[in-house]
Design a protein around this motif. Structure first.
Motif, short mmCIF file in Angstrom:
data_model
loop_
_atom_site.label_atom_id
_atom_site.label_comp_id
_atom_site.label_asym_id
_atom_site.label_seq_id
_atom_site.Cartn_x
_atom_site.Cartn_y
_atom_site.Cartn_z
N ASN A 1 -10.80 -3.92 10.72
CA ASN A 1 -11.03 -4.89 9.66
C ASN A 1 -10.51 -6.29 10.00
O ASN A 1 -10.35 -7.14 9.12
CB ASN A 1 -10.42 -4.39 8.35
CG ASN A 1 -11.28 -3.30 7.73
OD1 ASN A 1 -12.29 -3.58 7.08
ND2 ASN A 1 -10.92 -2.05 8.01
N LYS B 1 -11.06 -4.81 0.38
CA LYS B 1 -12.09 -5.41 -0.48
C LYS B 1 -11.51 -6.55 -1.30
O LYS B 1 -12.16 -7.54 -1.59
CB LYS B 1 -12.63 -4.34 -1.45
CG LYS B 1 -13.83 -3.60 -0.93
CD LYS B 1 -14.46 -2.76 -2.04
CE LYS B 1 -14.90 -1.42 -1.49
NZ LYS B 1 -14.97 -0.39 -2.51
N GLN B 2 -10.25 -6.40 -1.70
CA GLN B 2 -9.67 -7.35 -2.67
C GLN B 2 -8.83 -8.46 -2.06
O GLN B 2 -8.72 -9.53 -2.65
CB GLN B 2 -8.84 -6.56 -3.69
CG GLN B 2 -9.71 -5.69 -4.57
CD GLN B 2 -8.94 -5.17 -5.75
OE1 GLN B 2 -8.03 -5.81 -6.25
NE2 GLN B 2 -9.31 -3.99 -6.23
N PRO C 1 -0.50 5.38 -1.23
CA PRO C 1 -1.38 6.22 -2.07
C PRO C 1 -0.63 7.00 -3.13
O PRO C 1 -1.19 7.36 -4.15
CB PRO C 1 -2.03 7.18 -1.07
CG PRO C 1 -1.63 6.74 0.28
CD PRO C 1 -0.53 5.76 0.18
N LEU D 1 0.82 -1.22 0.00
CA LEU D 1 0.00 0.00 0.00
C LEU D 1 0.85 1.26 0.00
O LEU D 1 1.81 1.37 0.78
CB LEU D 1 -0.89 -0.01 1.26
CG LEU D 1 -1.72 1.25 1.53
CD1 LEU D 1 -2.90 1.35 0.55
CD2 LEU D 1 -2.25 1.26 2.98
N PHE E 1 -1.81 -1.35 -3.86
CA PHE E 1 -3.05 -0.64 -3.53
C PHE E 1 -2.74 0.82 -3.22
O PHE E 1 -1.70 1.13 -2.62
CB PHE E 1 -3.76 -1.32 -2.36
CG PHE E 1 -4.24 -2.70 -2.68
CD1 PHE E 1 -5.42 -2.87 -3.38
CD2 PHE E 1 -3.49 -3.81 -2.33
CE1 PHE E 1 -5.87 -4.15 -3.73
CE2 PHE E 1 -3.93 -5.10 -2.67
CZ PHE E 1 -5.12 -5.26 -3.37
N HIS E 2 -3.67 1.68 -3.65
CA HIS E 2 -3.49 3.12 -3.41
C HIS E 2 -4.45 3.61 -2.35
O HIS E 2 -4.32 4.73 -1.86
CB HIS E 2 -3.64 3.88 -4.73
CG HIS E 2 -2.68 3.36 -5.76
ND1 HIS E 2 -3.05 2.46 -6.74
CD2 HIS E 2 -1.35 3.57 -5.92
CE1 HIS E 2 -1.99 2.15 -7.46
NE2 HIS E 2 -0.94 2.81 -6.99
N GLN E 3 -5.43 2.76 -2.04
CA GLN E 3 -6.40 3.10 -0.98
C GLN E 3 -6.58 1.89 -0.08
O GLN E 3 -6.80 0.77 -0.59
CB GLN E 3 -7.74 3.47 -1.59
CG GLN E 3 -7.70 4.79 -2.32
CD GLN E 3 -9.07 5.21 -2.79
OE1 GLN E 3 -10.00 4.40 -2.89
NE2 GLN E 3 -9.21 6.48 -3.10
N LYS E 4 -6.57 2.13 1.22
CA LYS E 4 -6.68 1.00 2.16
C LYS E 4 -8.05 0.31 2.04
O LYS E 4 -8.16 -0.90 2.18
CB LYS E 4 -6.37 1.43 3.59
CG LYS E 4 -7.11 2.62 4.14
CD LYS E 4 -6.54 3.01 5.51
CE LYS E 4 -7.28 4.10 6.23
NZ LYS E 4 -7.70 5.29 5.48
N GLU E 5 -9.08 1.09 1.70
CA GLU E 5 -10.44 0.53 1.58
C GLU E 5 -10.47 -0.49 0.42
O GLU E 5 -11.14 -1.52 0.51
CB GLU E 5 -11.47 1.63 1.33
CG GLU E 5 -11.65 2.61 2.49
CD GLU E 5 -10.52 3.65 2.64
OE1 GLU E 5 -9.73 3.81 1.68
OE2 GLU E 5 -10.41 4.27 3.71
N GLU E 6 -9.76 -0.17 -0.65
CA GLU E 6 -9.68 -1.06 -1.82
C GLU E 6 -8.95 -2.35 -1.43
O GLU E 6 -9.33 -3.46 -1.84
CB GLU E 6 -8.93 -0.31 -2.94
CG GLU E 6 -9.21 -0.79 -4.34
CD GLU E 6 -10.69 -0.85 -4.66
OE1 GLU E 6 -11.07 -1.84 -5.30
OE2 GLU E 6 -11.48 0.05 -4.26
N LEU E 7 -7.89 -2.17 -0.64
CA LEU E 7 -7.08 -3.32 -0.21
C LEU E 7 -7.93 -4.36 0.51
O LEU E 7 -7.89 -5.54 0.17
CB LEU E 7 -5.96 -2.79 0.69
CG LEU E 7 -4.89 -3.74 1.21
CD1 LEU E 7 -3.62 -2.95 1.54
CD2 LEU E 7 -5.32 -4.52 2.42
#
Ligand SMILES: NC(=O)C1=CN([C@@H]2O[C@H](COP(=O)(O)OP(=O)(O)OC[C@H]3O[C@@H](n4cnc5c(N)ncnc54)[C@H](OP(=O)(O)O)[C@@H]3O)[C@@H](O)[C@H]2O)C=CC1
Ligand SMILES: O=C(O)C1=N[C@H](C(=O)O)C[C@H](O)C1
Length: 263
Positions: free
Chosen positions: A90, A64-65, A35, A33, A56-62
């Motif tokens: 999380n 999710k995936q 951004p 990660l 990943f550039h956003q922790k929220e995306e991380l």
């Protein structure tokens, strides 16, 4: 295999930790990660061409995936608390080396992880020698209450005093409490000349190119002195502790502050 993400993977420590995770057969790197990173995959960096690890550039995306077990964090003091809280919320066990946490932030994270029964570690210093230096210093303070701490670091460091110096001062203060040092009538002719003050002990921060991470804890008493010093000459010095932390947090049911709690 323990699934791990590394936040701050392009920094000095983050890159060293990323390589350690890749090389350790007990670990699987599932993402990194940053951004500000321009890459979409780690294999865009020359040293990782053979890998396929998402950036990943956003922790929220991380979250999710990928479903990491452990979040290694070597970022900047400004974001470390938000990152750690996010990881905990999380269900990801944080292994955090980033400095700059306040006492109440650490206390809050400990309470929250206890409620969730989730392991975690915040370690101001991952080098085994640095842990011993802090423990020896706390022991020496039982007999030598007069002490000053000198921490010396590379000149890119953002925070002062270092997390290690603060932790050392806390450990010494636990043993000796507040203790007024030096001449009570002393006067600084240039502001800051006597350094920072923690429970009566002075902390001096040196920043110079060429240094990595060093600390000297110097005790003085009637007719004698004792100096305890640790030097990290290379960031490899921190990796045994980071790897140990990643394994141990899997067995813990709360966050702990300081690698010494796991040794
Ligand atoms: N506990 C320990 O044993 C040790 C702890 N440390 C601590 O670790 C931290 C990092 O040190 P170091 O590696 O030398 O510092 P660096 O400046 O080399 O690395 C920090 C990295 O974090 C990146 N970053 C900034 N914001 C974010 C964000 N929101 N998300 C993800 N990445 C981000 C930076 O990117 P960019 O440059 O683009 O801003 C940079 O690549 C410091 O707090 C330091 O004190 C260091 C050594 C040992
Ligand atoms: O910024 C660093 O480099 C380091 N930071 C940590 C600290 O603040 O104590 C650990 C080590 O000293 C290296």
């Amino acid at each position: 295999m323990i699934k791990i993400v590394v936040a701050g993977f392009k920094g000095k420590m983050g890159l060293t930790a990323t390589k350690m995770v890749i090389e350790n057969e007990k670990f699987e790197l599932v993402g990194v990660l940053d951004p500000m990173a321009t890459e979409a995959n780690l294999n865009e960096l020359p040293e990782f061409v053979q890998l396929d690890i998402p950036v990943f550039h956003q922790k929220e995306e991380l979250v999710k995936q990928v479903k990491p077990d452990v979040w290694i964090d070597f970022t900047i003091p400004k974001v470390a608390y938000q990152h750690t809280l996010f990881a905990v919320e999380n269900g990801i066990r944080p292994v955090v080396g980033t400095t700059g946490f306040t006492e109440s932030q650490v206390a809050g994270l400990i309470t929250q992880t206890k409620e969730q029964q989730l392991g975690g570690l915040i370690a101001p210093n991952f080098a085994i020698g640095a842990i011993l230096m802090m423990q020896f210093a706390a022991k020496a303070a039982e007999y030598f209450p007069d002490v000053e701490i000198m921490e010396l670091h590379h000149d890119q460091k953002l925070d002062a005093p270092s997390g290690t110096a603060i932790k050392t001062a806390e450990m010494i203060a636990e043993v000796r409490g507040y203790h007024q040092q030096g001449n009570p009538a002393e006067k600084e002719l240039i502001k800051g000349a006597r350094g920072a003050d923690f429970e009566g002990m002075k902390i001096h921060s040196v920043r110079l190119p060429g240094l990595v991470a060093h600390q000297q804890v110097q005790f003085g008493s009637a007719g004698e002195g004792l100096t305890i010093r640790h030097d990290s000459y290379d960031r490899a010095s921190f990796m045994t502790g980071v790897a140990l932390g990643c394994e141990k947090v899997m067995e813990l049911d709360q966050l702990v502050y300081g690698l010494e709690n796991l040794l």
